[in-house]
Design an enzyme around this catalytic site. Structure first.
Site, PDB file in Angstrom:
ATOM      1  N   GLU A 154       0.823  -1.220   0.000  1.00 26.15           N
ATOM      2  CA  GLU A 154       0.000   0.000   0.000  1.00 26.15           C
ATOM      3  C   GLU A 154       0.858   1.271   0.000  1.00 26.15           C
ATOM      4  OE1 GLU A 154      -2.545   0.296   3.424  1.00 26.15           O
ATOM      5  OE2 GLU A 154      -3.729   1.910   2.532  1.00 26.15           O
ATOM      6  N   GLU A 160       2.824   9.660   6.350  1.00 25.98           N
ATOM      7  CA  GLU A 160       2.974   8.323   6.942  1.00 25.98           C
ATOM      8  C   GLU A 160       4.175   7.562   6.431  1.00 25.98           C
ATOM      9  OE1 GLU A 160      -0.613   6.028   7.356  1.00 25.98           O
ATOM     10  OE2 GLU A 160      -1.836   7.841   7.279  1.00 25.98           O
ATOM     11  N   ASP A 187      -5.458   3.095  -1.614  1.00 27.90           N
ATOM     12  CA  ASP A 187      -6.323   3.675  -0.578  1.00 27.90           C
ATOM     13  C   ASP A 187      -6.765   5.052  -1.081  1.00 27.90           C
ATOM     14  OD1 ASP A 187      -7.169   5.201   1.703  1.00 27.90           O
ATOM     15  OD2 ASP A 187      -6.081   3.839   3.031  1.00 27.90           O
ATOM     16  N   HIS A 190      -5.427   8.120   0.873  1.00 26.44           N
ATOM     17  CA  HIS A 190      -4.042   8.531   0.601  1.00 26.44           C
ATOM     18  C   HIS A 190      -3.947   9.135  -0.806  1.00 26.44           C
ATOM     19  CE1 HIS A 190      -2.745   6.631   4.237  1.00 26.44           C
ATOM     20  NE2 HIS A 190      -3.033   5.410   3.835  1.00 26.44           N
ATOM     21  N   HIS A 213      -8.967   0.586  -0.621  1.00 25.74           N
ATOM     22  CA  HIS A 213      -9.554   1.138   0.600  1.00 25.74           C
ATOM     23  C   HIS A 213     -10.515   2.241   0.187  1.00 25.74           C
ATOM     24  CE1 HIS A 213      -6.486  -0.605   3.665  1.00 25.74           C
ATOM     25  NE2 HIS A 213      -7.544  -1.374   3.489  1.00 25.74           N
ATOM     26  N   ARG A 219     -11.428  10.769   4.917  1.00 20.76           N
ATOM     27  CA  ARG A 219     -11.361   9.435   5.535  1.00 20.76           C
ATOM     28  C   ARG A 219     -12.676   9.034   6.196  1.00 20.76           C
ATOM     29  NH1 ARG A 219      -5.629   6.881   7.730  1.00 20.76           N
ATOM     30  NH2 ARG A 219      -5.670   5.367   6.056  1.00 20.76           N
ATOM     31  N   GLU A 248     -11.981   1.293   4.982  1.00 24.44           N
ATOM     32  CA  GLU A 248     -11.007   1.610   6.040  1.00 24.44           C
ATOM     33  C   GLU A 248     -11.188   3.096   6.321  1.00 24.44           C
ATOM     34  OE1 GLU A 248      -6.405   0.586   6.704  1.00 24.44           O
ATOM     35  OE2 GLU A 248      -6.790   2.379   5.533  1.00 24.44           O
TER      36      GLU A 248
HETATM   37  C1  LER Z   1      -2.677   3.581   7.068  1.00 27.74           C
HETATM   38  O1  LER Z   1      -2.930   4.922   6.865  1.00 27.74           O
HETATM   39  C2  LER Z   1      -3.408   2.763   6.113  1.00 27.74           C
HETATM   40  O2  LER Z   1      -3.991   3.231   5.174  1.00 27.74           O
HETATM   41  C3  LER Z   1      -3.396   1.337   6.330  1.00 27.74           C
HETATM   42  O3  LER Z   1      -4.166   0.667   5.401  1.00 27.74           O
HETATM   43  C4  LER Z   1      -1.966   0.872   6.316  1.00 27.74           C
HETATM   44  O4  LER Z   1      -1.742  -0.192   7.104  1.00 27.74           O
HETATM   45 MN    MN Z   2      -5.294   2.060   3.887  1.00 26.87          MN
END
Ligand code: LER
Ligand code: MN
Length: 273
Positions: A154, A160, A187, A190, A213, A219, A248
């Protein structure tokens, strides 16, 4: 067919993290099933603390699949990363991820390498970090392959990790691995921070894409932020993606509302004929 998943966190230290259900596997599975999800994604403290028989029973009783399993607790609780300058720490990180690969693989599900990728800096050059990461992924990828599951990698946002922030950089890196079994986890949260165009980035990921994600710009559940989901959903269909879109996300305003909004968005953007 694209399928829906929702996260269950079993790590007390991640109580404020981006997971919908917290603390209890049985209630998480029951709530996920009642809300209409196809699968759950679990964030465990480690593989040893999970009871495989209980998980199998809960999945069966709730008609759920296991979508994926996170490894972030290896970083959160033990500060393990695959790019640590100490070779013993890297070995412990590999063992930690390896045991999650083995456990999840028994359920036909992949493990996720997110925060355990670490970062470069201090005594570790960027090139050195990439080399260590490459070595580790070339061991872990085949381990997952033996269980007929991919290993998910990912890209994270700049706050991060400094290894890979964009899909383009991660795709290029995957091309330098010997293993072909490492797939990308994209994701949307991100990506909202790092990408110019989320749909274009997903198109670039193409056949490398292994998991998504499903998170809005802030988020929260898709539909509670400002990400334009329609072109993303179109792109996922166009590239022939058949994996999970997994929530997530923060349980905001509460877990129930986040789950309901997610499943509503899932049905809107990925209707089943
Ligand atoms: C952390 O920000 C994230 O997106 C998780 O999926 C990573 O382990
Ligand atoms: Mn993630």
């Amino acid at each position: 067919m694209i399928r829906s998943a929702i996260t269950i966190c079993l790590v007390p230290e991640a109580a404020a993290g981006p997971f919908v259900y917290h603390g209890n596997l049985a209630s998480g599975c029951a709530l996920a099933s009642a809300a209409g999800f196809d699968a759950v994604e679990i964030f465990p403290p480690d593989a040893d603390s999970l009871d495989g028989f209980e998980l199998r029973r809960l999945l069966r009783e709730n008609r759920l699949e296991l979508a994926a399993m996170g490894t972030g607790a290896g970083w959160l609780r033990r500060k393990l990363t695959l790019t640590d300058p100490d070779s013993h720490q890297r070995m412990c990180a590999r063992d930690f991820i390896g045991s999650v690969i083995d456990f999840a693989g028994g359920f036909g599900a992949p493990a996720i390498i997110g925060s355990m990728q670490g970062r470069w800096g201090g005594s570790v050059s960027k090139e050195q970090a990439f080399e260590w990461l490459r070595e580790e992924l070339d061991q872990l990828g085949p381990r997952a392959h033996a269980l007929q599951v991919p290993l998910l990698f990912e890209p994270l946002n700049r706050y991060e990790s400094n290894l890979f922030n964009t899909v383009a950089d991660a795709v290029e890196f995957l091309g330098t691995l010997r293993t072909r079994n490492v797939k990308l986890l994209c994701d949307l949260f991100h990506m909202n921070i790092e990408e110019v165009d989320l749909a274009a980035a997903l198109r670039l990921a193409g056949g490398h894409l292994g998991h998504v994600h499903f998170a809005d710009s802030n988020r929260r559940a898709i539909g509670m932020g400002h990400t334009a989901m329609a072109p993303i959903a179109d792109t996922l269909r166009q590239i022939g993606y058949t994996g999970y879109v997994s929530a997530e996300i923060l349980p905001t305003p509460d877990a129930r509302a986040a789950a309901l909004q997610t499943i509503r968005s899932f049905r809107q953007f990925f209707p089943r004929k």
